[in-house]
Design a protein around this motif. Structure first.
Motif, PDB file in Angstrom:
ATOM      1  N   THR A 153       0.836  -1.203   0.000  1.00 48.17           N
ATOM      2  CA  THR A 153       0.000   0.000   0.000  1.00 48.17           C
ATOM      3  C   THR A 153       0.871   1.254   0.000  1.00 48.17           C
ATOM      4  O   THR A 153       0.588   2.211  -0.735  1.00 48.17           O
ATOM      5  CB  THR A 153      -0.917  -0.006   1.236  1.00 48.17           C
ATOM      6  OG1 THR A 153      -1.555  -1.269   1.325  1.00 48.17           O
ATOM      7  CG2 THR A 153      -1.964   1.079   1.146  1.00 48.17           C
TER       8      THR A 153
ATOM      9  N   PRO B  84      -4.716  -1.134   2.797  1.00 46.12           N
ATOM     10  CA  PRO B  84      -4.952  -2.518   2.400  1.00 46.12           C
ATOM     11  C   PRO B  84      -6.366  -2.909   2.814  1.00 46.12           C
ATOM     12  O   PRO B  84      -6.919  -2.323   3.758  1.00 46.12           O
ATOM     13  CB  PRO B  84      -3.910  -3.312   3.198  1.00 46.12           C
ATOM     14  CG  PRO B  84      -3.506  -2.449   4.334  1.00 46.12           C
ATOM     15  CD  PRO B  84      -3.789  -1.017   3.938  1.00 46.12           C
ATOM     16  N   VAL B  85      -6.941  -3.862   2.108  1.00 45.63           N
ATOM     17  CA  VAL B  85      -8.227  -4.407   2.540  1.00 45.63           C
ATOM     18  C   VAL B  85      -7.975  -5.334   3.713  1.00 45.63           C
ATOM     19  O   VAL B  85      -7.155  -6.238   3.641  1.00 45.63           O
ATOM     20  CB  VAL B  85      -8.914  -5.230   1.422  1.00 45.63           C
ATOM     21  CG1 VAL B  85     -10.331  -5.581   1.836  1.00 45.63           C
ATOM     22  CG2 VAL B  85      -8.910  -4.495   0.105  1.00 45.63           C
ATOM     23  N   TYR B  86      -8.656  -5.065   4.815  1.00 43.98           N
ATOM     24  CA  TYR B  86      -8.653  -5.974   5.965  1.00 43.98           C
ATOM     25  C   TYR B  86     -10.110  -6.333   6.226  1.00 43.98           C
ATOM     26  O   TYR B  86     -10.920  -5.438   6.527  1.00 43.98           O
ATOM     27  CB  TYR B  86      -8.085  -5.291   7.208  1.00 43.98           C
ATOM     28  CG  TYR B  86      -6.587  -5.382   7.408  1.00 43.98           C
ATOM     29  CD1 TYR B  86      -5.717  -5.683   6.364  1.00 43.98           C
ATOM     30  CD2 TYR B  86      -6.037  -5.164   8.670  1.00 43.98           C
ATOM     31  CE1 TYR B  86      -4.345  -5.753   6.583  1.00 43.98           C
ATOM     32  CE2 TYR B  86      -4.671  -5.234   8.893  1.00 43.98           C
ATOM     33  CZ  TYR B  86      -3.832  -5.530   7.836  1.00 43.98           C
ATOM     34  OH  TYR B  86      -2.478  -5.592   8.052  1.00 43.98           O
TER      35      TYR B  86
ATOM     36  N   ALA C 168      -6.280   1.409  -2.905  1.00 41.86           N
ATOM     37  CA  ALA C 168      -6.295   0.267  -1.979  1.00 41.86           C
ATOM     38  C   ALA C 168      -5.526  -0.893  -2.582  1.00 41.86           C
ATOM     39  O   ALA C 168      -5.341  -0.984  -3.798  1.00 41.86           O
ATOM     40  CB  ALA C 168      -7.739  -0.152  -1.681  1.00 41.86           C
ATOM     41  N   THR C 169      -5.082  -1.773  -1.683  1.00 35.24           N
ATOM     42  CA  THR C 169      -4.500  -3.046  -2.110  1.00 35.24           C
ATOM     43  C   THR C 169      -5.245  -4.176  -1.420  1.00 35.24           C
ATOM     44  O   THR C 169      -5.796  -3.990  -0.330  1.00 35.24           O
ATOM     45  CB  THR C 169      -3.000  -3.165  -1.725  1.00 35.24           C
ATOM     46  OG1 THR C 169      -2.901  -3.184  -0.290  1.00 35.24           O
ATOM     47  CG2 THR C 169      -2.188  -2.023  -2.278  1.00 35.24           C
ATOM     48  N   GLY C 170      -5.246  -5.338  -2.058  1.00 29.51           N
ATOM     49  CA  GLY C 170      -5.888  -6.504  -1.466  1.00 29.51           C
ATOM     50  C   GLY C 170      -5.208  -7.775  -1.913  1.00 29.51           C
ATOM     51  O   GLY C 170      -4.414  -7.759  -2.863  1.00 29.51           O
TER      52      GLY C 170
ATOM     53  N   HIS D   4     -12.079  -7.791  -3.706  1.00 26.01           N
ATOM     54  CA  HIS D   4     -12.471  -6.678  -2.835  1.00 26.01           C
ATOM     55  C   HIS D   4     -12.109  -5.313  -3.407  1.00 26.01           C
ATOM     56  O   HIS D   4     -12.011  -4.328  -2.666  1.00 26.01           O
ATOM     57  CB  HIS D   4     -11.890  -6.878  -1.432  1.00 26.01           C
ATOM     58  CG  HIS D   4     -12.672  -7.886  -0.648  1.00 26.01           C
ATOM     59  ND1 HIS D   4     -12.104  -8.810   0.200  1.00 26.01           N
ATOM     60  CD2 HIS D   4     -14.008  -8.128  -0.621  1.00 26.01           C
ATOM     61  CE1 HIS D   4     -13.059  -9.575   0.729  1.00 26.01           C
ATOM     62  NE2 HIS D   4     -14.216  -9.174   0.237  1.00 26.01           N
TER      63      HIS D   4
ATOM     64  N   ILE E  40     -13.818  -1.974  -2.481  1.00 27.93           N
ATOM     65  CA  ILE E  40     -13.537  -1.174  -1.278  1.00 27.93           C
ATOM     66  C   ILE E  40     -13.438   0.312  -1.633  1.00 27.93           C
ATOM     67  O   ILE E  40     -13.809   1.177  -0.852  1.00 27.93           O
ATOM     68  CB  ILE E  40     -12.222  -1.633  -0.586  1.00 27.93           C
ATOM     69  CG1 ILE E  40     -11.966  -0.787   0.673  1.00 27.93           C
ATOM     70  CG2 ILE E  40     -11.033  -1.545  -1.516  1.00 27.93           C
ATOM     71  CD1 ILE E  40     -10.691  -1.120   1.432  1.00 27.93           C
TER      72      ILE E  40
ATOM     73  N   TYR F 269      -6.699   0.449  -7.550  1.00 27.82           N
ATOM     74  CA  TYR F 269      -6.682  -0.776  -6.750  1.00 27.82           C
ATOM     75  C   TYR F 269      -5.610  -1.699  -7.307  1.00 27.82           C
ATOM     76  O   TYR F 269      -5.481  -1.837  -8.536  1.00 27.82           O
ATOM     77  CB  TYR F 269      -8.039  -1.476  -6.813  1.00 27.82           C
ATOM     78  CG  TYR F 269      -8.110  -2.724  -5.966  1.00 27.82           C
ATOM     79  CD1 TYR F 269      -8.454  -2.664  -4.619  1.00 27.82           C
ATOM     80  CD2 TYR F 269      -7.806  -3.977  -6.511  1.00 27.82           C
ATOM     81  CE1 TYR F 269      -8.511  -3.813  -3.836  1.00 27.82           C
ATOM     82  CE2 TYR F 269      -7.862  -5.133  -5.739  1.00 27.82           C
ATOM     83  CZ  TYR F 269      -8.215  -5.044  -4.402  1.00 27.82           C
ATOM     84  OH  TYR F 269      -8.269  -6.174  -3.623  1.00 27.82           O
TER      85      TYR F 269
ATOM     86  N   SER G 255      -3.650  -5.691  -6.562  1.00 28.52           N
ATOM     87  CA  SER G 255      -3.627  -6.964  -5.817  1.00 28.52           C
ATOM     88  C   SER G 255      -2.186  -7.342  -5.501  1.00 28.52           C
ATOM     89  O   SER G 255      -1.245  -6.831  -6.118  1.00 28.52           O
ATOM     90  CB  SER G 255      -4.224  -8.086  -6.671  1.00 28.52           C
ATOM     91  OG  SER G 255      -5.517  -7.775  -7.050  1.00 28.52           O
TER      92      SER G 255
END
Ligand SMILES: Cc1cc2nc3c(=O)[nH]c(=O)nc-3n(C[C@H](O)[C@H](O)[C@H](O)COP(=O)(O)O)c2cc1C
Length: 198
Positions: A27, A89-91, A120-122, A127, A130, A152, A154
């Motif tokens: 991120t 980050p996606v949590y 965001a990162t995931g 996701h 987000i 976004y 990944s």
């Protein structure tokens, strides 16, 4: 609409916020890539704050007057920015708790009209929404000017915490290109409003 960059009287204060709890962080890399792209297009002064570093100064505070000086400085940078690049980050399908905790201390009206580029990162692609379902509503609450294109990425878009995806790089270029007129316009409006109060 385009604006002559020379009409900006000073470099724009660009503040990146990474909501990751770890360092190194994908991120934080993404935030730096976006801020650097803005810097290639406009004169800027940049700061990137990481929740991973601020955590101990932030996590135990229940009110703003309890945050440690380094977290207070991060809050003042956010409130004084011309452009925010806000990423987490996606949590568990949302932003991290400490990212939200930081923004819970931001003044309710401190971001009105302020351009915010969300990112965001995931772990995967599932996701990616987000951006639309978590980050945009948060900055909508603040009446910020959430910019039209978010970014976004990944985990597979990174190698050793460096961005390794031409698609994500292109998306960053697109997000910044679409945002430039709005960023410049917001900076000029803010300054003329300030001058008119003299
Ligand atoms: C506690 C925790 C919860 C996570 N939840 C999600 C999730 O709901 N969806 C997802 O796509 N990735 C999830 N992830 C993966 C991270 O979002 C992903 O690895 C991200 O790129 C980490 O960013 P960082 O390197 O900046 O910390 C989770 C990771 C952790 C540690």
């Amino acid at each position: 609409m385009t604006t002559d960059h020379a009409s900006l009287p000073r470099p724009l204060r660009v503040v990146g916020i990474s909501g990751s709890l770890q360092s190194p962080s994908r991120t934080t890399t993404l935030v730096r890539e976006i801020v650097d792209e803005v810097g290639r297009r406009l004169p800027i002064e940049q700061t990137v704050s990481e929740v991973a570093t601020l955590g101990p100064a932030l996590g135990g505070a229940l009110r703003r007057d309890q945050v440690a000086p380094e977290a207070e400085l991060a809050l003042e940078l956010i409130e004084g920015a011309d452009l925010l690049v806000a990423a987490s980050p996606v949590y568990r399908a949302s932003f991290t708790g400490l990212f939200k905790h930081l923004f819970d201390f931001v003044g309710q009206y401190a971001l009105v009209g302020k351009p915010v580029l969300v990112a965001a990162t995931g772990g995967g692609e599932r996701h990616a929404l987000i951006l639309e379902h978590q980050l945009r509503p948060l900055f909508g609450f603040f009446q910020a000017l959430t910019l039209p294109v978010g970014v976004y990425a990944s985990d597979s878009d990174f190698r050793e915490y460096e961005l390794a995806s031409a698609e994500v790089s292109a998306r960053i270029t697109q997000a910044v290109s679409r945002s430039l007129p709005l960023i410049e316009q917001a900076a000029l409006v803010e300054r003329s409003a300030y001058i008119s109060t003299w």
